[in-house]
Design a protein around this motif. Structure first.
Motif, PDB file in Angstrom:
ATOM      1  N   ASP A  42       0.868  -1.180   0.000  1.00  0.00           N
ATOM      2  CA  ASP A  42       0.000   0.000   0.000  1.00  0.00           C
ATOM      3  C   ASP A  42       0.900   1.224   0.000  1.00  0.00           C
ATOM      4  O   ASP A  42       1.477   1.576   1.017  1.00  0.00           O
ATOM      5  N   HIS A  43       1.024   1.892  -1.125  1.00  0.00           N
ATOM      6  CA  HIS A  43       1.929   3.048  -1.284  1.00  0.00           C
ATOM      7  C   HIS A  43       3.365   2.689  -0.952  1.00  0.00           C
ATOM      8  O   HIS A  43       4.057   3.397  -0.230  1.00  0.00           O
ATOM      9  N   GLY A  44       3.791   1.548  -1.421  1.00  0.00           N
ATOM     10  CA  GLY A  44       5.209   1.223  -1.291  1.00  0.00           C
ATOM     11  C   GLY A  44       5.590   0.550   0.005  1.00  0.00           C
ATOM     12  O   GLY A  44       6.741   0.171   0.173  1.00  0.00           O
TER      13      GLY A  44
END
Lengths: 692, 117
Positions: A42-44
């Motif tokens: 999730d977002h990296g």
């Protein structure tokens, strides 16, 4: 002697059928693809260290290749936690757990710092979870750092303080002030105690370990059961927030149990079928849709895959539907829960029972051939006694090496539902019209139910229609399908359905039109005939149009029931409706214009007559005032009246009442004033004349 | 026969006496009588028209007829009030009666015009 033994075995098998037959599939590629979908960055980065660990562990167990972005994200969060001095033991615990899989490098200085903070946490721990995180962290860092000299100072003391949370029923509490106990906590406690044992610098008192074994047996006494033979642990739902659910609770207990079994030397005596029941519980979930549930399932199955208690072996079928006509073979596979190969063993088919019947087994006990290349146990030809239908096959797995019996558990017998299909032979199909009284055949036609038919018959209400055919299974036995219907449909779409009854192999339906006249609503005409023969086990179920029959039925009497209205095409309900044309009220007949104009002229006549009469009477204007002031008023009076009449004309033509009233009130006031002046002047003048 | 002749003669004599008596009435009263006759005739013609073509816009017919009848009634009132031989209205000046007549007619015709449609 053999006979009575066989009879006893049969009885045993019959009793064992009472339990439902169901099969569990080991982990397969569908799990792997689901794991890739569920555990995403999730977002990296993952949301927490716990989730990072869960994702890494799941990928490791399922053998999914480590993706570089996942590993780098994990390493980033791990080094962040490890480097920070304010990380809690929980964060360190999960960071180290994730690191055991991701294998990122930790600085010497950082690991020294971790060790000292974890040691401090152990001595300062007061609740079960404190002990769990700190002890667990120490175990992990011992494996990961080059410094192998990590020991617990007072292992026995710590052991006792953790043991203090246990309860007599095998469950554990979270802390001394919280009286709630749970099996989930028991699993955590067992893991912690196993960690303490492995970190102890010297041998712990064996009595402690044996009391722990007793606790484990007591815990397993509280195991719960579903109808299909799966076993699980569940806690009472007291506080919604603390409640973990059977999946996580059972997973925690299994983790604790296997961790404990790994560090103790003696045997933990647990019945093998309990382990098998737990394995079935986890396999019976299928593919969970939630990442946490997925982790619990896979982690627990990994514990079951290799542990020192007993490793369950799962029997599964590649296909539960076998075709007799195509000569399919029965393929059975025995693997561990994660799908790895089983030790050498043989699979025997000990019985086959028709579903829903309590008769004896239809097959003799026989061994399935093992194919080395595919790892399958195959039964090539189904025995003659197995015909189309649904059966329950009973298998038994026998390990070839006697030592394997201590390591693996197979379960006594596995029941599997098998559905056998095949092509049903349809023969001797014919349709005939018979004379009612004598039963003699008037016309007869042979039918080919497999192909096209266009039979054309005719009958009146005194005759009968007979349709007959024979059905037999591939093995030559009689077969009664679920559906055998003959449908007669009239031109007006009225339908009648008749069931074709059977006696043994022969199927026959006789329609006596004399008795059916009222049922057919006295509708004569062309009826289309359609035959339906269908069953789940029949590979060639059919729905064929046979042809049509011209029926000549008597006239309907007065009170006969009308045929039901046939449903209109449902989609026409939403089509455009008939257009409505509004019929306006016919306008009144008006008289011809000339007549109306003539009468208009006639109406003017009396006015003319009035004017002429006035002249004849000698009307004059002598009384009209001559002096200027009264004359003005007199003129104004007449003008005012004229104005009002003009206003009325405008009112009729286009003004509305309110506008008119407004103007009329003004004019009226003016008129009254002017009229008063004029008339009073006239009155004064006439009074003067009278007096004079 | 003789009775017939006498009745006929009686009718004629009656008619003549009426005629001569009427000639004695003042002119202004004769004017008013003429006006009343005109109004009634107009009403009659309207009724004949309606009888022949039907009463479709009934409101129009009513307003037309009532206008004539109304104005005739008002004229009769005026005649009563103006007639010098009428002792009841001795003190009422004829101009006042005429003013009433005009005003009432205007109101009547407002209503008629509204109802005419």
């Amino acid at each position: 002697m053999a006979r009575s033994l066989a009879g006893f075995l049969v009885l045993l098998l019959v009793i064992s059928i009472c339990e439902a037959a169901s099969l569990f599939q080991p982990i397969s590629d569908s799990h792997r693809s689901a794991a890739l979908e569920l555990f995403t960055l999730d977002h990296g980065s993952f949301k927490s260290l716990e989730e990072t660990y869960e994702a890494l562990r799941t990928f490791q167990i399922l053998g999914i290749e480590k993706k570089p972005d996942v590993t780098s994200a994990a390493c980033r969060s791990i080094s962040e936690t490890v480097g920070s001095s304010s990380s809690t033991p929980k964060d360190l615990f999960y960071a180290l757990k994730a690191n055991s899989i991701a294998q990122c490098k930790i600085h010497e200085k950082a690991s020294k710092g971790i060790i000292s903070s974890l040691n401090a946490a152990v001595s300062g721990a007061s609740s079960l979870l404190d002990f769990y995180y700190s002890v667990g962290g120490l175990v992990l860092i011992k494996d990961q750092s080059s410094n192998a000299d990590i020991h617990l100072a007072d292992a026995e003391g710590v052991f006792r303080s953790v043991k203090a949370f246990s309860q007599s029923d095998g469950r554990w509490r979270y802390s001394s002030n919280n009286p709630e106990s749970s099996a989930f906590a028991a699993g955590i406690a067992l893991e912690t105690l196993a960690g303490i044992v492995s970190l102890a610098s010297s041998e712990l008192d064996q009595s402690l370990i044996s009391t722990l074994r007793n606790d484990v047996s007591k815990l397993f006494d509280s195991i719960e059961k579903y109808d299909d033979g799966t076993l699980y642990f569940d806690d009472k739902l007291v506080d919604g927030r603390e409640y973990q659910g059977p999946l996580s609770t059972t997973s925690s207990v299994l983790r604790g149990l296997t961790a404990f079994a790994a560090v103790t030397t003696g045997n933990i005596n647990l019945p093998g079928d309990k382990i098998l029941g737990l394995a079935k519980f986890f396999l019976g979930i299928g593919v969970p849709g939630d990442a946490k549930d997925f982790f619990y399932q896979i982690d627990a199955l990994a514990c079951l895959e290799s542990n020192r208690v007993s490793i369950p072996l799962i029997l599964s079928l590649s296909s539960a539907v076998i075709s007799v006509t195509k000569k399919d073979s029965l393929k059975v596979r025995v693997t561990t829960v994660l799908g790895s190969n089983a030790p050498p063993l043989t699979v025997k088919l000990v019985g086959a029972f028709s579903s829903g019947s309590k008769d004896a087994s239809l097959v003799e006990s026989q061994e399935l051939k093992f194919d080395q290349g595919s790892g399958l146990h195959i039964l090539n030809d189904l025995p003659e006694s197995i015909d189309v239908g649904s059966y329950t096959f009973v298998f038994e797995v026998v390990l070839q090496e006697p030592e394997d019996e201590k390591v693996y558990v197979t379960g006594s017998q596995t029941k599997a539902p098998i559905f056998v299909t095949g092509l049903i032979k349809i023969e001797n199909s014919e349709i005939a019209v018979l004379d009612s009284d004598l039963g003699s055949v008037e016309s007869q036609n042979k039918l080919d139910l497999a192909g096209k038919n266009a039979v054309s018959l005719s009958a009146n209400h005194l005759q009968k229609l007979r349709l007959s055919f024979q059905l037999s299974t591939p093995r030559g036995r009689a077969f009664k399908p679920h559906q055998t219907f003959l449908k007669l449909r009239h031109e007006s779409k009225v339908e009648h359905i008749f069931v074709v009854g059977n006696s043994g192999k022969k199927f026959e339906v006789v329609l006596n039109f004399l008795g059916l006249v009222e049922k057919f609503y006295y509708l004569s005409g062309k009826y289309d005939m359609e035959l339906t023969v269908g069953d789940a086990a029949m590979e060639n179920s059919l729905l064929v149009a046979i042809g049509h029959i011209e029926l000549d039925l008597p006239e309907a009497p007065e009170k006969a029931p009308r045929p039901p209205l046939q449903p209109v095409d449902p989609y026409s309900r939403y089509g455009p409706k008939a257009e409505i044309t509004h019929i306006f009220r016919a306008p009144e007949k008006r008289p011809p214009q000339e007549l109306s104009l003539a009468f208009l002229g006639l109406t003017i006549l009396p006015l003319l007559g009035f004017l002429i009469g006035l002249l004849r009477l000698g009307v004059n204007m002598k009384n009209f005032p001559t002096k200027p002031v009264p004359a003005t008023f007199a003129i104004l009076f007449h003008v005012g009246i004229g104005a009002v009449l003009l206003l009325y004309m405008f009112f009729w033509l286009k003004l509305d009442l309110f506008q008119t009233l407004k103007v009329v009130s003004l004019l009226g006031v003016f008129l009254v004033f002017v009229g008063h002046r004029t008339l009073s002047h006239l009155a004064a003048a006439s009074a003067k004349l009278k007096s004079a | 026969m003789a009775r017939e002749k006498s009745s006929k003669g009686n009718a004629q004599a009656l008619f003549h006496s009426l005629r001569s008596a009427y000639a004695a009435t003042p002119v202004n009263l004769k004017i008013i009588d003429l006006y009343v006759g005109f109004a009634v005739f107009t009403a009659l013609i309207q009724v004949v028209y309606m009888a022949s073509v039907g009463s479709f816009p009934f409101n129009s017919f009513l307003s037309g007829v009532l206008s004539c009848v109304g104005t005739a009634v008002l004229a009769v009132c005026l005649r009563i009030q103006v007639n010098k031989e009428n002792k009841e209205f001795k003190d009422l000046p004829p101009e006042r009666a005429f003013a009433d007549f005009v005003l009432c007619n205007l109101v009547l015709h407002l209503v008629i015009m509204n109802f005419l449609g």
